[in-house]
Design a protein around this motif. Structure first.
Motif, PDB file in Angstrom:
ATOM      1  N   TYR A 255     -39.420 -51.555 -54.722  1.00  0.00           N
ATOM      2  CA  TYR A 255     -39.822 -52.462 -54.450  1.00  0.00           C
ATOM      3  C   TYR A 255     -40.390 -52.041 -52.742  1.00  0.00           C
ATOM      4  CZ  TYR A 255     -34.744 -52.969 -55.878  1.00  0.00           C
ATOM      5  OH  TYR A 255     -32.928 -52.940 -56.053  1.00  0.00           O
ATOM      6  N   ARG A 256     -41.014 -53.944 -53.257  1.00  0.00           N
ATOM      7  CA  ARG A 256     -42.276 -53.933 -51.853  1.00  0.00           C
ATOM      8  C   ARG A 256     -41.283 -54.329 -51.047  1.00  0.00           C
ATOM      9  NH1 ARG A 256     -47.627 -56.393 -52.918  1.00  0.00           N
ATOM     10  NH2 ARG A 256     -47.826 -58.223 -50.910  1.00  0.00           N
ATOM     11  N   GLN A 257     -41.731 -54.389 -49.873  1.00  0.00           N
ATOM     12  CA  GLN A 257     -41.821 -54.879 -48.940  1.00  0.00           C
ATOM     13  C   GLN A 257     -42.882 -55.183 -47.864  1.00  0.00           C
ATOM     14  OE1 GLN A 257     -39.394 -52.345 -45.419  1.00  0.00           O
ATOM     15  NE2 GLN A 257     -38.705 -54.115 -44.384  1.00  0.00           N
TER      16      GLN A 257
ATOM     17  N   LEU B 108     -36.815 -56.079 -48.300  1.00  0.00           N
ATOM     18  CA  LEU B 108     -37.361 -56.091 -49.695  1.00  0.00           C
ATOM     19  C   LEU B 108     -37.615 -56.855 -50.895  1.00  0.00           C
ATOM     20  CD1 LEU B 108     -36.634 -53.335 -47.629  1.00  0.00           C
ATOM     21  CD2 LEU B 108     -36.325 -52.195 -50.245  1.00  0.00           C
TER      22      LEU B 108
ATOM     23  N   HIS C  67     -37.912 -56.580 -55.547  1.00  0.00           N
ATOM     24  CA  HIS C  67     -37.582 -55.584 -56.396  1.00  0.00           C
ATOM     25  C   HIS C  67     -39.426 -56.027 -57.556  1.00  0.00           C
ATOM     26  CE1 HIS C  67     -36.079 -55.007 -60.971  1.00  0.00           C
ATOM     27  NE2 HIS C  67     -35.501 -54.007 -60.240  1.00  0.00           N
TER      28      HIS C  67
ATOM     29  N   SER D 179     -45.363 -51.736 -47.898  1.00  0.00           N
ATOM     30  CA  SER D 179     -44.549 -50.638 -47.592  1.00  0.00           C
ATOM     31  C   SER D 179     -44.044 -50.927 -49.352  1.00  0.00           C
ATOM     32  CB  SER D 179     -43.358 -50.496 -47.215  1.00  0.00           C
ATOM     33  OG  SER D 179     -44.430 -50.061 -45.799  1.00  0.00           O
ATOM     34  N   TYR D 180     -43.878 -49.743 -50.671  1.00  0.00           N
ATOM     35  CA  TYR D 180     -43.296 -49.559 -51.296  1.00  0.00           C
ATOM     36  C   TYR D 180     -41.404 -48.459 -51.435  1.00  0.00           C
ATOM     37  CZ  TYR D 180     -47.186 -52.185 -53.344  1.00  0.00           C
ATOM     38  OH  TYR D 180     -47.795 -53.950 -53.167  1.00  0.00           O
ATOM     39  N   PHE D 181     -41.007 -48.938 -51.756  1.00  0.00           N
ATOM     40  CA  PHE D 181     -39.786 -48.005 -51.463  1.00  0.00           C
ATOM     41  C   PHE D 181     -39.300 -47.807 -53.715  1.00  0.00           C
ATOM     42  CE2 PHE D 181     -38.305 -47.400 -47.457  1.00  0.00           C
ATOM     43  CZ  PHE D 181     -39.113 -48.990 -47.210  1.00  0.00           C
TER      44      PHE D 181
ATOM     45  N   PHE E 160     -32.441 -45.104 -51.701  1.00  0.00           N
ATOM     46  CA  PHE E 160     -34.288 -45.859 -51.323  1.00  0.00           C
ATOM     47  C   PHE E 160     -34.289 -44.911 -51.049  1.00  0.00           C
ATOM     48  CE2 PHE E 160     -33.869 -50.419 -52.580  1.00  0.00           C
ATOM     49  CZ  PHE E 160     -33.198 -50.735 -52.464  1.00  0.00           C
TER      50      PHE E 160
ATOM     51  N   GLY F  77     -39.967 -44.266 -48.637  1.00  0.00           N
ATOM     52  CA  GLY F  77     -41.393 -45.532 -48.727  1.00  0.00           C
ATOM     53  C   GLY F  77     -42.574 -44.863 -48.809  1.00  0.00           C
TER      54      GLY F  77
END
Lengths: 111, 113
Positions: A35-37, A43, A45, A86-88, A101, A104
């Motif tokens: 996921y990206r935030q 977030l 997908h 941020s990438y999770f 999760f 990140g």
């Protein structure tokens, strides 16, 4: 503790370079998701890879999964300033019923 | 863009006030979640629901409560807000039982003075 641990915690690169983020987990999984935030937002997908898959592509994204090492990597090719976020990683355990999760990775792409 | 909405987007209130954070989704998803996240930090699951009249506490202990009277609505309530509740609250929903791919709202940024 979190199922997913991400490495590095922060990454700073120049536009045009590739960015690689890693995720390690502890238990058997059904699938792993990225996921990206963007700052201050929810977030989004990006991509899902199932436990029986080893590699998956989506546009400039490439995800790999190594279930023997319990690890995954997300590669963003030809990065752009707009990729700053941020990438999770998130894992769906074989015995579970919901995602867990990771912590990140903060990616900064400098123009 | 996912059809999941959170209101308000920003809230600044004084200590001791009762607040309700709203979350609604129009996708008919059974599963809904509330996460708490400090800036630049990891997500902490505080509540989740697998359907109407089903609510469970998450991994992080929280003084908030939730209800799920309708499929599309999953509000979170703090009876008496404190400065330690200052954080971002993210709501998410999911339809898939096999992957649990989640769709997130934009979040509510709560500041308690």
């Amino acid at each position: 503790s979190q199922q997913g641990e991400e490495d590095p915690q922060a990454l700073s690169i120049q536009e045009g370079e590739n960015a690689t983020m890693n995720c390690s987990y502890k238990t058997s999984i059904n699938n792993l998701q990225w996921y990206r935030q963007n700052s201050g937002r929810g977030l989004v997908h990006l991509i899902l890879i199932r436990s029986n898959e080893r590699e998956k592509h989506s546009g400039r994204l490439r995800v790999t999964l190594d279930t023997s090492k319990k690890s995954s990597s997300l590669l963003i090719t030809a990065s752009r300033a707009a990729d700053t976020a941020s990438y999770f990683c998130a894992t769906y355990e074989t015995s579970g019923s919901r995602l867990t999760f990771g912590e990140g990775t903060q990616l900064t792409v400098n123009p | 863009e996912a059809d999941i909405y959170q209101t308000p987007r920003y809230l600044v209130i004084g200590t001791g006030k009762k607040i309700t954070l709203e979350c609604s989704q129009t996708m008919g998803h059974d599963k809904m979640y509330w996460y708490q996240q400090d800036p630049g930090m990891e997500l902490h699951l505080i509540h989740y629901s697998y359907g109407v009249n089903s609510t469970e506490k998450g991994d992080l202990s929280s003084e908030s409560t939730v209800s799920r009277i309708r499929t599309e609505h999953f509000p979170l309530t703090l009876e008496s807000a404190r400065p330690s509740h200052t954080s971002q609250y993210l709501c998410a929903s999911s339809y898939s039982r096999s992957t649990d791919t989640q769709y997130f709202g934009p979040g509510t940024r709560l500041t308690v003075l």
